[in-house]
Design a protein around this motif. Sequence first.
Motif, PDB file in Angstrom:
ATOM      1  N   ILE A  16       0.835  -1.192   0.000  1.00  0.00           N
ATOM      2  CA  ILE A  16       0.000   0.000   0.000  1.00  0.00           C
ATOM      3  C   ILE A  16       0.873   1.246   0.000  1.00  0.00           C
ATOM      4  O   ILE A  16       1.924   1.281   0.632  1.00  0.00           O
ATOM      5  CB  ILE A  16      -0.971   0.005   1.190  1.00  0.00           C
ATOM      6  CG1 ILE A  16      -1.988   1.118   1.028  1.00  0.00           C
ATOM      7  CG2 ILE A  16      -0.241   0.109   2.507  1.00  0.00           C
ATOM      8  CD1 ILE A  16      -3.199   0.967   1.902  1.00  0.00           C
ATOM      9  N   THR A  17       0.419   2.241  -0.741  1.00  0.00           N
ATOM     10  CA  THR A  17       1.045   3.556  -0.762  1.00  0.00           C
ATOM     11  C   THR A  17      -0.041   4.567  -0.425  1.00  0.00           C
ATOM     12  O   THR A  17      -1.078   4.595  -1.096  1.00  0.00           O
ATOM     13  CB  THR A  17       1.617   3.880  -2.162  1.00  0.00           C
ATOM     14  OG1 THR A  17       2.524   2.862  -2.539  1.00  0.00           O
ATOM     15  CG2 THR A  17       2.315   5.228  -2.171  1.00  0.00           C
ATOM     16  N   VAL A  18       0.166   5.361   0.609  1.00  0.00           N
ATOM     17  CA  VAL A  18      -0.757   6.431   0.962  1.00  0.00           C
ATOM     18  C   VAL A  18      -0.088   7.745   0.614  1.00  0.00           C
ATOM     19  O   VAL A  18       1.074   7.968   0.952  1.00  0.00           O
ATOM     20  CB  VAL A  18      -1.141   6.373   2.458  1.00  0.00           C
ATOM     21  CG1 VAL A  18      -2.057   7.530   2.823  1.00  0.00           C
ATOM     22  CG2 VAL A  18      -1.802   5.038   2.783  1.00  0.00           C
ATOM     23  N   ARG A  24      -0.948  15.112  -3.371  1.00  0.00           N
ATOM     24  CA  ARG A  24      -1.897  14.525  -4.327  1.00  0.00           C
ATOM     25  C   ARG A  24      -1.963  15.364  -5.598  1.00  0.00           C
ATOM     26  O   ARG A  24      -1.943  16.579  -5.551  1.00  0.00           O
ATOM     27  CB  ARG A  24      -3.278  14.398  -3.684  1.00  0.00           C
ATOM     28  CG  ARG A  24      -3.255  13.417  -2.535  1.00  0.00           C
ATOM     29  CD  ARG A  24      -4.574  13.300  -1.838  1.00  0.00           C
ATOM     30  NE  ARG A  24      -4.385  12.489  -0.618  1.00  0.00           N
ATOM     31  CZ  ARG A  24      -5.269  12.398   0.345  1.00  0.00           C
ATOM     32  NH1 ARG A  24      -6.440  13.028   0.256  1.00  0.00           N
ATOM     33  NH2 ARG A  24      -5.004  11.660   1.407  1.00  0.00           N
ATOM     34  N   ASP A 134      -9.778  10.597  -3.048  1.00  0.00           N
ATOM     35  CA  ASP A 134     -10.425  11.398  -2.015  1.00  0.00           C
ATOM     36  C   ASP A 134     -11.700  12.028  -2.573  1.00  0.00           C
ATOM     37  O   ASP A 134     -12.032  11.848  -3.758  1.00  0.00           O
ATOM     38  CB  ASP A 134      -9.455  12.419  -1.416  1.00  0.00           C
ATOM     39  CG  ASP A 134      -8.956  13.474  -2.399  1.00  0.00           C
ATOM     40  OD1 ASP A 134      -9.570  13.688  -3.465  1.00  0.00           O
ATOM     41  OD2 ASP A 134      -7.924  14.098  -2.080  1.00  0.00           O
ATOM     42  N   ALA A 140      -5.494   9.114  -3.482  1.00  0.00           N
ATOM     43  CA  ALA A 140      -5.022   9.268  -2.107  1.00  0.00           C
ATOM     44  C   ALA A 140      -4.294   8.025  -1.613  1.00  0.00           C
ATOM     45  O   ALA A 140      -3.497   8.104  -0.686  1.00  0.00           O
ATOM     46  CB  ALA A 140      -6.199   9.579  -1.188  1.00  0.00           C
ATOM     47  N   ALA A 141      -4.578   6.874  -2.226  1.00  0.00           N
ATOM     48  CA  ALA A 141      -3.928   5.628  -1.815  1.00  0.00           C
ATOM     49  C   ALA A 141      -3.979   4.633  -2.963  1.00  0.00           C
ATOM     50  O   ALA A 141      -4.875   4.684  -3.812  1.00  0.00           O
ATOM     51  CB  ALA A 141      -4.607   5.052  -0.578  1.00  0.00           C
ATOM     52  N   ARG A 142      -3.003   3.733  -2.940  1.00  0.00           N
ATOM     53  CA  ARG A 142      -2.944   2.666  -3.954  1.00  0.00           C
ATOM     54  C   ARG A 142      -2.528   1.384  -3.267  1.00  0.00           C
ATOM     55  O   ARG A 142      -1.584   1.362  -2.471  1.00  0.00           O
ATOM     56  CB  ARG A 142      -1.935   3.017  -5.033  1.00  0.00           C
ATOM     57  CG  ARG A 142      -1.795   1.883  -6.068  1.00  0.00           C
ATOM     58  CD  ARG A 142      -0.721   2.177  -7.061  1.00  0.00           C
ATOM     59  NE  ARG A 142       0.573   2.071  -6.397  1.00  0.00           N
ATOM     60  CZ  ARG A 142       1.725   2.037  -7.032  1.00  0.00           C
ATOM     61  NH1 ARG A 142       1.769   2.155  -8.330  1.00  0.00           N
ATOM     62  NH2 ARG A 142       2.844   1.911  -6.373  1.00  0.00           N
ATOM     63  N   TYR A 143      -3.254   0.305  -3.570  1.00  0.00           N
ATOM     64  CA  TYR A 143      -2.930  -1.016  -3.047  1.00  0.00           C
ATOM     65  C   TYR A 143      -2.700  -1.933  -4.240  1.00  0.00           C
ATOM     66  O   TYR A 143      -3.591  -2.105  -5.076  1.00  0.00           O
ATOM     67  CB  TYR A 143      -4.080  -1.547  -2.181  1.00  0.00           C
ATOM     68  CG  TYR A 143      -3.698  -2.773  -1.401  1.00  0.00           C
ATOM     69  CD1 TYR A 143      -3.200  -2.665  -0.106  1.00  0.00           C
ATOM     70  CD2 TYR A 143      -3.809  -4.044  -1.951  1.00  0.00           C
ATOM     71  CE1 TYR A 143      -2.834  -3.790   0.619  1.00  0.00           C
ATOM     72  CE2 TYR A 143      -3.439  -5.169  -1.234  1.00  0.00           C
ATOM     73  CZ  TYR A 143      -2.961  -5.035   0.044  1.00  0.00           C
ATOM     74  OH  TYR A 143      -2.590  -6.142   0.759  1.00  0.00           O
ATOM     75  N   VAL A 155      -8.287   1.914   4.849  1.00  0.00           N
ATOM     76  CA  VAL A 155      -7.730   2.933   3.962  1.00  0.00           C
ATOM     77  C   VAL A 155      -8.790   3.984   3.646  1.00  0.00           C
ATOM     78  O   VAL A 155      -8.503   5.189   3.680  1.00  0.00           O
ATOM     79  CB  VAL A 155      -7.169   2.296   2.668  1.00  0.00           C
ATOM     80  CG1 VAL A 155      -6.783   3.373   1.648  1.00  0.00           C
ATOM     81  CG2 VAL A 155      -5.988   1.404   2.980  1.00  0.00           C
ATOM     82  N   ASP A 158      -9.094   6.248   6.590  1.00  0.00           N
ATOM     83  CA  ASP A 158      -7.963   7.170   6.657  1.00  0.00           C
ATOM     84  C   ASP A 158      -8.109   8.318   5.652  1.00  0.00           C
ATOM     85  O   ASP A 158      -7.834   9.468   5.961  1.00  0.00           O
ATOM     86  CB  ASP A 158      -6.641   6.443   6.421  1.00  0.00           C
ATOM     87  CG  ASP A 158      -6.243   5.553   7.566  1.00  0.00           C
ATOM     88  OD1 ASP A 158      -6.824   5.679   8.670  1.00  0.00           O
ATOM     89  OD2 ASP A 158      -5.334   4.719   7.366  1.00  0.00           O
ATOM     90  N   VAL A 159      -8.534   7.989   4.435  1.00  0.00           N
ATOM     91  CA  VAL A 159      -8.688   8.990   3.384  1.00  0.00           C
ATOM     92  C   VAL A 159      -9.845   9.936   3.720  1.00  0.00           C
ATOM     93  O   VAL A 159      -9.783  11.133   3.443  1.00  0.00           O
ATOM     94  CB  VAL A 159      -8.898   8.308   2.016  1.00  0.00           C
ATOM     95  CG1 VAL A 159      -9.379   9.294   0.965  1.00  0.00           C
ATOM     96  CG2 VAL A 159      -7.613   7.634   1.573  1.00  0.00           C
TER      97      VAL A 159
END
Length: 161
Positions: A16-18, A24, A134, A140-143, A155, A158-159
């Motif tokens: 995961i990358t946040v 962004r 978002d 905002a994130a990538r898994y 996730v 969190d976002v």
Amino acid sequence: MFTAAGCSGSSATGAITVIPVADRQSPVEMSATTVDGEKLDIAVLRGKPLVMNVWGSWCGVCRKEAPALQQAYDELRGTTNFVGIAFDDTRAGAQTHEKKYRVTYPSLLDEGDLLLQLNGAVTSRAIPVTLVLDARGRIAARYVGAVSKETLKDVVKDVSG
């Protein structure tokens, strides 16, 4: 900004990358036809987080994660939007996948250019990939890999922060 290894094979876990709010990029602009033949512009989904899952009916890991994505959708419905991207697939193959795994959120049929609109977050060598955008439509994130329901819900929380 993003790099990715090849397909995650039989792995049930991924990376995961946040992305911090200040880092962004511009909102993702994407409009295409769904697997069911309807036109969808994801801009209409702004105002809530958007889970965007890139999958293919031919991808074993994608088939494995489909039930978890649907369960997360069922639990987050109303607070989070979901859309799939059927990558390198046929309409018939994608429809069969959605029916078999009871996927009820829409999926766009990628006819070759949708991944290019994701600001480098997904390459054709790295699926499944789940992005969380978002409320403004920014990644905002990538898994990368098969995401679990609980990880995805965390996730999104969190976002939404």
